[in-house]
Design an enzyme around this catalytic site. Structure first.
Site, short mmCIF file in Angstrom:
data_model
loop_
_atom_site.label_atom_id
_atom_site.label_comp_id
_atom_site.label_asym_id
_atom_site.label_seq_id
_atom_site.Cartn_x
_atom_site.Cartn_y
_atom_site.Cartn_z
N LYS A 1 70.60 71.07 12.72
CA LYS A 1 69.93 72.33 12.36
C LYS A 1 68.87 72.09 11.27
O LYS A 1 67.74 72.55 11.39
CB LYS A 1 70.94 73.38 11.87
CG LYS A 1 72.01 73.74 12.90
CD LYS A 1 72.94 74.83 12.41
CE LYS A 1 73.81 74.44 11.23
NZ LYS A 1 74.81 73.38 11.52
N ARG B 1 76.75 83.24 10.59
CA ARG B 1 77.88 82.36 10.90
C ARG B 1 79.14 83.14 11.26
O ARG B 1 80.16 82.54 11.55
CB ARG B 1 78.15 81.53 9.65
CG ARG B 1 78.17 80.05 9.87
CD ARG B 1 78.34 79.44 8.50
NE ARG B 1 78.58 78.05 8.56
CZ ARG B 1 77.65 77.12 8.39
NH1 ARG B 1 76.40 77.47 8.21
NH2 ARG B 1 77.98 75.86 8.42
N ARG C 1 75.62 60.38 6.92
CA ARG C 1 74.88 61.10 5.87
C ARG C 1 75.70 61.14 4.57
O ARG C 1 75.15 61.07 3.47
CB ARG C 1 74.57 62.52 6.32
CG ARG C 1 73.76 63.30 5.29
CD ARG C 1 73.54 64.72 5.67
NE ARG C 1 74.80 65.41 5.88
CZ ARG C 1 74.91 66.58 6.48
NH1 ARG C 1 73.84 67.18 6.94
NH2 ARG C 1 76.09 67.14 6.62
N ARG D 1 77.22 65.44 -0.81
CA ARG D 1 77.85 66.71 -0.42
C ARG D 1 79.37 66.56 -0.41
O ARG D 1 79.89 65.62 0.15
CB ARG D 1 77.34 67.15 0.97
CG ARG D 1 75.99 67.83 0.91
CD ARG D 1 75.45 68.19 2.28
NE ARG D 1 76.32 69.05 3.07
CZ ARG D 1 75.92 69.71 4.16
NH1 ARG D 1 74.67 69.61 4.57
NH2 ARG D 1 76.76 70.47 4.82
N ARG E 1 85.68 72.09 9.05
CA ARG E 1 84.41 72.76 9.37
C ARG E 1 84.30 72.99 10.88
O ARG E 1 83.81 74.04 11.31
CB ARG E 1 83.23 71.92 8.87
CG ARG E 1 83.08 71.98 7.35
CD ARG E 1 82.31 70.78 6.82
NE ARG E 1 80.91 70.80 7.16
CZ ARG E 1 80.08 69.75 6.98
NH1 ARG E 1 80.56 68.61 6.48
NH2 ARG E 1 78.81 69.83 7.30
P1 AP5 Z 1 71.46 67.81 10.02
O1 AP5 Z 1 70.11 68.14 10.50
O2 AP5 Z 1 71.71 67.76 8.57
O3 AP5 Z 1 72.54 68.77 10.74
P2 AP5 Z 1 73.02 70.22 10.35
O4 AP5 Z 1 73.31 70.93 11.62
O5 AP5 Z 1 72.06 70.84 9.40
O6 AP5 Z 1 74.38 69.82 9.64
P3 AP5 Z 1 75.07 70.42 8.35
O7 AP5 Z 1 76.13 69.47 8.00
O8 AP5 Z 1 74.08 70.77 7.32
O9 AP5 Z 1 75.68 71.72 8.99
P4 AP5 Z 1 76.68 72.74 8.40
O10 AP5 Z 1 76.50 73.88 9.29
O11 AP5 Z 1 78.05 72.21 8.30
O12 AP5 Z 1 76.21 72.88 6.88
P5 AP5 Z 1 75.57 74.07 6.06
O13 AP5 Z 1 74.80 73.47 5.00
O14 AP5 Z 1 74.95 75.05 6.93
O15 AP5 Z 1 71.89 66.43 10.70
C1 AP5 Z 1 73.08 65.78 10.30
C2 AP5 Z 1 72.79 64.27 10.12
O16 AP5 Z 1 72.44 63.72 11.39
C3 AP5 Z 1 71.61 63.97 9.19
O17 AP5 Z 1 71.88 62.84 8.45
C4 AP5 Z 1 70.44 63.74 10.15
O18 AP5 Z 1 69.49 62.86 9.62
C5 AP5 Z 1 71.14 63.17 11.36
N1 AP5 Z 1 70.50 63.56 12.62
C6 AP5 Z 1 69.92 64.77 12.92
N2 AP5 Z 1 69.46 64.78 14.18
C7 AP5 Z 1 69.74 63.55 14.70
C8 AP5 Z 1 69.49 62.95 15.98
N3 AP5 Z 1 68.88 63.62 16.97
N4 AP5 Z 1 69.93 61.69 16.16
C9 AP5 Z 1 70.57 61.01 15.17
N5 AP5 Z 1 70.81 61.51 13.93
C10 AP5 Z 1 70.38 62.79 13.71
O19 AP5 Z 1 76.89 74.75 5.43
C11 AP5 Z 1 77.69 74.08 4.51
C12 AP5 Z 1 78.78 74.98 4.03
O20 AP5 Z 1 78.21 76.07 3.27
C13 AP5 Z 1 79.63 75.69 5.11
O21 AP5 Z 1 80.69 74.88 5.54
C14 AP5 Z 1 80.11 76.93 4.36
O22 AP5 Z 1 81.16 76.62 3.48
C15 AP5 Z 1 78.89 77.30 3.51
N6 AP5 Z 1 78.00 78.20 4.25
C16 AP5 Z 1 76.73 77.92 4.67
N7 AP5 Z 1 76.20 78.97 5.33
C17 AP5 Z 1 77.15 79.93 5.32
C18 AP5 Z 1 77.20 81.23 5.88
N8 AP5 Z 1 76.17 81.74 6.57
N9 AP5 Z 1 78.34 81.94 5.70
C19 AP5 Z 1 79.39 81.44 5.01
N10 AP5 Z 1 79.40 80.21 4.47
C20 AP5 Z 1 78.30 79.46 4.63
MG MG Z 2 72.18 71.55 7.42
#
Ligand code: AP5
Ligand code: MG
Length: 208
Positions: free
Chosen positions: A28, A105, A144, A150, A161
Site C-alpha cells: 500500500k 480499516r 523491512r 517498527r 495483524r
Molecule cells: P509496503 O508498501 O510498506 O506495504 P504496506 O501494505 O504499506 O504494509 P504495512 O506493513 O505498512 O501495512 P499495515 O497495513 O500493516 O500498516 P499500517 O502502517 O497501515 O511494503 C512492505 C515491504 O515490501 C516494503 O519493505 C516494500 O519495500 C516491499 N515491497 C512492496 N512492494 C513490493 C513488491 N512488489 N515486491 C517486493 N517487495 C515489495 O498500520 C500499522 C498499524 O497502525 C496497524 O496495525 C494498526 O495498529 C494501526 N492503524 C493504522 N491505520 C489504522 C486504522 N485506519 N484504524 C486503526 N488502526 C490503524
Molecule cells: Mg504501509
C-alpha cells in the site's frame, strides 16, 4: 475542504479519491508513493500519521504505540478524528484528490469516510484491493523489519495483524463492492508490474 472543481456536476466534485486496501505488507505504502506522483494526489496513510504521533510523543502516540505493537487496531473514534482533520485541511488547489492507505480499516471507518465526503460534496471513486500471498507478505515485512524500527514488524505481531485484517478489515470489501466501487489487483510481481495494473483501474475511473 476548498472545492474549486472544474466540473461541479461530477459526483466526486472534481476530486479523485482512491482507497488502497490490502493485508499488511501488500504494498500500500510503496504503490501510494508511485500513485501520488502520477496523479498528483495527497497521500493519507493512517499508519504513518500514527507513527508521527508516536515519534512526537503525543498522548495519542503513547496509546497508539501499545496498540500497534500488539497488532490491534487503534480506536475508530481517534482514527476518524485524525482523518477528518486531514480531509478538512486538504488544499484542493494543490491536489487532484486523495489516496487513502490503510484507512478505512473497519466498517465504522468506511461509513464515517462516506459521511465526511458527503458533507463535502465528494465521494470515493474506487477501492483497490491488493492481493498478495501470505508467504510473500511475511517475507516482505520481515525483510523491512531489519531496518524499519517498527515495533510491529516481527513474526508474532505479523500473525496478529493478519488475523485482525481478516476479521475487522475484510468486511469493508463488501461495503465497496455493494456500491460498485471495487477493484481487485494482483499484488504479486515487481513494484512496476503492480503499479501498471493499478494505473489501468485508476485511469478507467478518471476517464469515466
Ligand atoms: P509496503 O508498501 O510498506 O506495504 P504496506 O501494505 O504499506 O504494509 P504495512 O506493513 O505498512 O501495512 P499495515 O497495513 O500493516 O500498516 P499500517 O502502517 O497501515 O511494503 C512492505 C515491504 O515490501 C516494503 O519493505 C516494500 O519495500 C516491499 N515491497 C512492496 N512492494 C513490493 C513488491 N512488489 N515486491 C517486493 N517487495 C515489495 O498500520 C500499522 C498499524 O497502525 C496497524 O496495525 C494498526 O495498529 C494501526 N492503524 C493504522 N491505520 C489504522 C486504522 N485506519 N484504524 C486503526 N488502526 C490503524
Ligand atoms: Mg504501509
Amino acid at each position: 475542504m476548498e472545492m474549486e472543481s472544474e466540473n461541479p456536476n461530477h459526483p466526486t466534485n472534481g476530486l479523485i479519491n482512491i482507497i488502497l486496501c490490502g493485508a499488511p505488507g501488500s504494498g500500500k505504502g510503496t504503490q501510494s508513493d508511485l500513485i501520488i506522483k502520477k496523479y498528483n494526489l495527497l497521500h493519507i496513510s493512517s499508519g504513518e500519521l500514527l507513527r508521527k504521533e508516536i515519534a512526537e510523543g503525543t498522548e495519542l502516540g503513547k496509546e497508539a504505540e501499545i496498540v500497534i505493537g500488539n497488532g490491534q487496531l487503534v480506536r475508530d473514534e481517534m482514527i476518524i478524528k485524525m482523518i477528518e482533520h486531514q480531509i478538512e485541511t486538504l488544499d484542493a488547489d494543490l491536489y487532484n484528490g486523495v489516496i487513502f492507505d490503510g484507512f478505512p480499516r473497519t466498517l465504522a471507518q468506511a461509513e464515517s469516510l462516506e459521511r465526511i465526503f458527503n458533507e463535502h460534496g465528494t465521494t470515493t471513486d474506487l477501492l483497490i484491493n491488493l492481493q498478495v500471498d501470505e508467504d510473500e507478505l511475511v517475507k516482505r515485512i520481515l525483510s523491512r523489519g531489519k531496518t524499519s524500527g517498527r515495533n510491529d514488524d516481527n513474526l508474532e505481531t505479523i500473525r496478529k495483524r493478519f488475523d485482525v485484517y481478516e476479521k475487522q478489515t475484510k468486511p469493508i470489501i463488501g461495503f465497496y463492492k455493494n456500491i460498485g466501487k471495487y477493484a481487485e489487483i494482483d499484488g504479486m510481481g515487481t513494484m512496476e508490474e503492480v503499479f501498471e495494473r493499478i494505473t489501468k483501474e485508476i485511469d478507467a475511473v478518471v476517464n469515466e
